[in-house]
Design a protein around this motif. Structure first.
Motif, PDB file in Angstrom:
ATOM      1  N   GLY A  96      21.613  26.246  23.818  1.00 34.13           N
ATOM      2  CA  GLY A  96      21.552  26.162  25.278  1.00 34.13           C
ATOM      3  C   GLY A  96      20.158  25.842  25.791  1.00 34.13           C
ATOM      4  N   PHE A  97      20.042  25.792  27.111  1.00 33.46           N
ATOM      5  CA  PHE A  97      18.774  25.384  27.728  1.00 33.46           C
ATOM      6  C   PHE A  97      17.961  26.551  28.287  1.00 33.46           C
ATOM      7  CE2 PHE A  97      22.321  24.818  30.757  1.00 33.46           C
ATOM      8  CZ  PHE A  97      21.941  25.729  31.743  1.00 33.46           C
ATOM      9  N   ALA A  98      18.539  27.751  28.329  1.00 30.36           N
ATOM     10  CA  ALA A  98      17.864  28.857  29.028  1.00 30.36           C
ATOM     11  C   ALA A  98      16.479  29.148  28.449  1.00 30.36           C
ATOM     12  CB  ALA A  98      18.723  30.120  28.969  1.00 30.36           C
ATOM     13  N   ARG A  99      16.315  28.943  27.147  1.00 30.99           N
ATOM     14  CA  ARG A  99      15.037  29.322  26.503  1.00 30.99           C
ATOM     15  C   ARG A  99      13.914  28.320  26.768  1.00 30.99           C
ATOM     16  NH1 ARG A  99      15.787  28.361  19.980  1.00 30.99           N
ATOM     17  NH2 ARG A  99      16.887  26.374  20.066  1.00 30.99           N
ATOM     18  N   THR A 100      14.231  27.170  27.371  1.00 29.63           N
ATOM     19  CA  THR A 100      13.183  26.158  27.575  1.00 29.63           C
ATOM     20  C   THR A 100      12.957  25.802  29.039  1.00 29.63           C
ATOM     21  OG1 THR A 100      14.823  24.423  27.223  1.00 29.63           O
ATOM     22  CG2 THR A 100      13.518  25.085  25.305  1.00 29.63           C
ATOM     23  N   VAL A 101      13.595  26.518  29.962  1.00 31.71           N
ATOM     24  CA  VAL A 101      13.423  26.182  31.383  1.00 31.71           C
ATOM     25  C   VAL A 101      12.718  27.331  32.112  1.00 31.71           C
ATOM     26  CG1 VAL A 101      15.480  24.691  31.369  1.00 31.71           C
ATOM     27  CG2 VAL A 101      15.691  27.095  32.094  1.00 31.71           C
ATOM     28  N   PRO A 102      12.174  27.041  33.296  1.00 31.80           N
ATOM     29  CA  PRO A 102      11.487  28.106  34.043  1.00 31.80           C
ATOM     30  C   PRO A 102      12.442  29.196  34.546  1.00 31.80           C
ATOM     31  CG  PRO A 102      10.903  25.912  34.887  1.00 31.80           C
ATOM     32  CD  PRO A 102      12.056  25.727  33.959  1.00 31.80           C
ATOM     33  N   TRP A 103      11.963  30.414  34.526  1.00 33.79           N
ATOM     34  CA  TRP A 103      12.626  31.551  35.167  1.00 33.79           C
ATOM     35  C   TRP A 103      11.623  32.095  36.182  1.00 33.79           C
ATOM     36  CZ3 TRP A 103      16.907  34.771  32.769  1.00 33.79           C
ATOM     37  CH2 TRP A 103      17.571  34.092  31.738  1.00 33.79           C
ATOM     38  N   ARG A 104      12.123  32.784  37.213  1.00 36.37           N
ATOM     39  CA  ARG A 104      11.189  33.358  38.183  1.00 36.37           C
ATOM     40  C   ARG A 104      11.343  34.872  38.218  1.00 36.37           C
ATOM     41  NH1 ARG A 104      13.857  34.302  43.191  1.00 36.37           N
ATOM     42  NH2 ARG A 104      15.974  33.498  43.104  1.00 36.37           N
ATOM     43  N   VAL A 105      10.240  35.540  38.535  1.00 38.66           N
ATOM     44  CA  VAL A 105      10.261  37.005  38.590  1.00 38.66           C
ATOM     45  C   VAL A 105      10.953  37.417  39.885  1.00 38.66           C
ATOM     46  CG1 VAL A 105       8.835  39.086  38.619  1.00 38.66           C
ATOM     47  CG2 VAL A 105       8.082  37.069  37.340  1.00 38.66           C
ATOM     48  N   ILE A 106      11.883  38.374  39.798  1.00 33.96           N
ATOM     49  CA  ILE A 106      12.514  38.840  41.040  1.00 33.96           C
ATOM     50  C   ILE A 106      12.282  40.337  41.290  1.00 33.96           C
ATOM     51  CG2 ILE A 106      14.253  37.007  41.179  1.00 33.96           C
ATOM     52  CD1 ILE A 106      16.335  39.024  40.155  1.00 33.96           C
ATOM     53  N   GLU A 107      11.831  41.077  40.259  1.00 33.26           N
ATOM     54  CA  GLU A 107      11.628  42.514  40.481  1.00 33.26           C
ATOM     55  C   GLU A 107      10.769  43.098  39.378  1.00 33.26           C
ATOM     56  OE1 GLU A 107      12.534  46.834  40.821  1.00 33.26           O
ATOM     57  OE2 GLU A 107      12.980  45.621  39.061  1.00 33.26           O
ATOM     58  N   SER A 108      10.017  44.143  39.696  1.00 36.61           N
ATOM     59  CA  SER A 108       9.304  44.905  38.661  1.00 36.61           C
ATOM     60  C   SER A 108       9.212  46.349  39.115  1.00 36.61           C
ATOM     61  CB  SER A 108       7.900  44.330  38.419  1.00 36.61           C
ATOM     62  OG  SER A 108       7.097  44.544  39.556  1.00 36.61           O
ATOM     63  N   GLY A 109       8.970  47.249  38.174  1.00 39.06           N
ATOM     64  CA  GLY A 109       8.860  48.647  38.562  1.00 39.06           C
ATOM     65  C   GLY A 109       8.583  49.534  37.356  1.00 39.06           C
ATOM     66  N   THR A 110       8.475  50.822  37.611  1.00 38.77           N
ATOM     67  CA  THR A 110       8.219  51.805  36.549  1.00 38.77           C
ATOM     68  C   THR A 110       9.399  52.763  36.484  1.00 38.77           C
ATOM     69  OG1 THR A 110       5.869  51.640  37.064  1.00 38.77           O
ATOM     70  CG2 THR A 110       6.529  53.478  35.682  1.00 38.77           C
ATOM     71  N   GLU A 111       9.916  52.986  35.278  1.00 38.23           N
ATOM     72  CA  GLU A 111      11.021  53.929  35.072  1.00 38.23           C
ATOM     73  C   GLU A 111      10.481  55.363  35.130  1.00 38.23           C
ATOM     74  OE1 GLU A 111      14.525  52.644  33.846  1.00 38.23           O
ATOM     75  OE2 GLU A 111      13.493  51.282  35.203  1.00 38.23           O
ATOM     76  N   ALA A 112      11.400  56.321  35.287  1.00 32.57           N
ATOM     77  CA  ALA A 112      10.991  57.736  35.383  1.00 32.57           C
ATOM     78  C   ALA A 112      10.198  58.179  34.155  1.00 32.57           C
ATOM     79  CB  ALA A 112      12.231  58.605  35.562  1.00 32.57           C
TER      80      ALA A 112
END
Ligand code: BG6
Length: 301
Positions: A96-112
């Motif tokens: 597939g193509f997912a491994r070679t195309v751009p992705w964008r960050v949508i969220e980040s955080g710290t777990e408990a």
């Protein structure tokens, strides 16, 4: 670019984005529990090492190169929306193509518990739509701590059902391929892709003395890599996945690949991939969401 990312998603002392010499952006995660790095292209986790381990758990080739549009050798490539060669289009990329195309960050955080979370979404483009004309959200969340958790979801936002194949094609760091075994697949059926494609049954643990390229089917089992040389076990537990791929190129194929860290890089990795492939491809009905989750854990002996 990284300034905006760091402002919006960076976490002081835990998560920072930097631009690599290739121009690709890498997220570096460092917390009290472990460290990891992830390239935004491909949502490609490149490294992971929990604090309890002196050797990384995820293997990255010493010859790995970051380049626009190219997959990185090692880490955890995201194979999507098909696994292996495309069923009908020989010109479409393997895995597939997912491994070679751009992705964008949508969220980040710290777990408990102090682990760091980062979520990316695949960016659709004319190029991806030419190979996959379906409306969907494909998200990957990584949670980096003493364990590594990866959650890949496919949400069908269109009006028609579609079918996907997928894998988290993770390369695990081992002491020596000749001295490890993988348990969890005993008695299972697999497609053996070495020398043709034949269906076989697994007898006992998987051990390695030559090229292995197998798709185990209908298995949700946890797998364990037993590594006597590094004196540890790597546990791979999963859900939403019914195939497990076990792969080592061995010497001849590794020599041909050119980016395995020769002469002996291939001996220090084995892929145990949590997947949905062959007869386990997944139908994602219109309006529904499918999620594949994998959790990796290393235990010293
Ligand atoms: C494995 C496949 O999952 O990935 C192998 O079963 C393949 O057949 C390997 O060689 C590596 O693929 P690639 O495209 O990353 O070189």
């Amino acid at each position: 670019m990284t300034t905006a990312l760091n402002t919006q998603f960076g976490i002081n002392g835990q998560l920072a984005f930097r631009e690599d010499a290739s121009g690709l952006i890498v997220a570096n995660i460092n917390n009290a529990l472990g460290s990891a790095s992830l390239c935004l292209q491909g949502a490609h986790l490149m490294t992971w090492q929990p604090r309890s381990q002196t050797v990384p758990v995820v293997w990255l080739s010493r010859d790995a190169k970051l380049a626009a549009g190219k997959s990185i050798r090692g880490g955890a490539p995201v194979c999507w929306p098909w696994f292996g060669p495309h069923a009908t289009e020989a010109g479409f990329p393997g895995h597939g193509f997912a491994r070679t195309v751009p992705w964008r960050v949508i969220e980040s955080g710290t777990e408990a518990n102090g682990a760091t979370r980062l979520t990316l979404r695949l960016v659709a483009s004319d190029k991806t739509r030419a190979q996959w004309p379906h409306d969907c959200n494909v998200d990957l969340t990584v949670i980096v701590g003493e364990t590594l958790r990866m959650e890949m979801s496919t949400e069908n936002t269109g009006a028609a059902d579609f079918v996907i194949g997928e894998a988290l094609h993770t390369y695990l760091q081992i002491g020596d391929i000749g001295q490890v075994s993988v348990t969890g697949l005993e008695g299972g059926e697999y497609w053996d892709k070495v020398g043709g494609t034949n269906k076989r049954k697994q007898d006992g643990a998987v051990s390695f003395s030559g090229e292995v390229d197998r798709v185990y089917i209908n298995t949700a089992a946890e797998c364990v890599i037993h590594d006597d040389k590094l004196r540890r076990r790597i546990h791979i537990a999963k859900s939403g996945s019914l195939s497990t791929v076990v792969w080592t190129p061995w010497v001849e194929k590794a020599n041909k690949m050119g980016d395995m860290g020769q002469p002996d890089g291939w001996r220090e990795m084995v892929c145990v991939e949590s997947s949905n492939a062959m007869e386990n491809v997944v139908k994602v009905a219109a309006g529904s969401k499918h999620t594949l989750i994998v959790e990796y854990r290393a235990a010293s002996l």
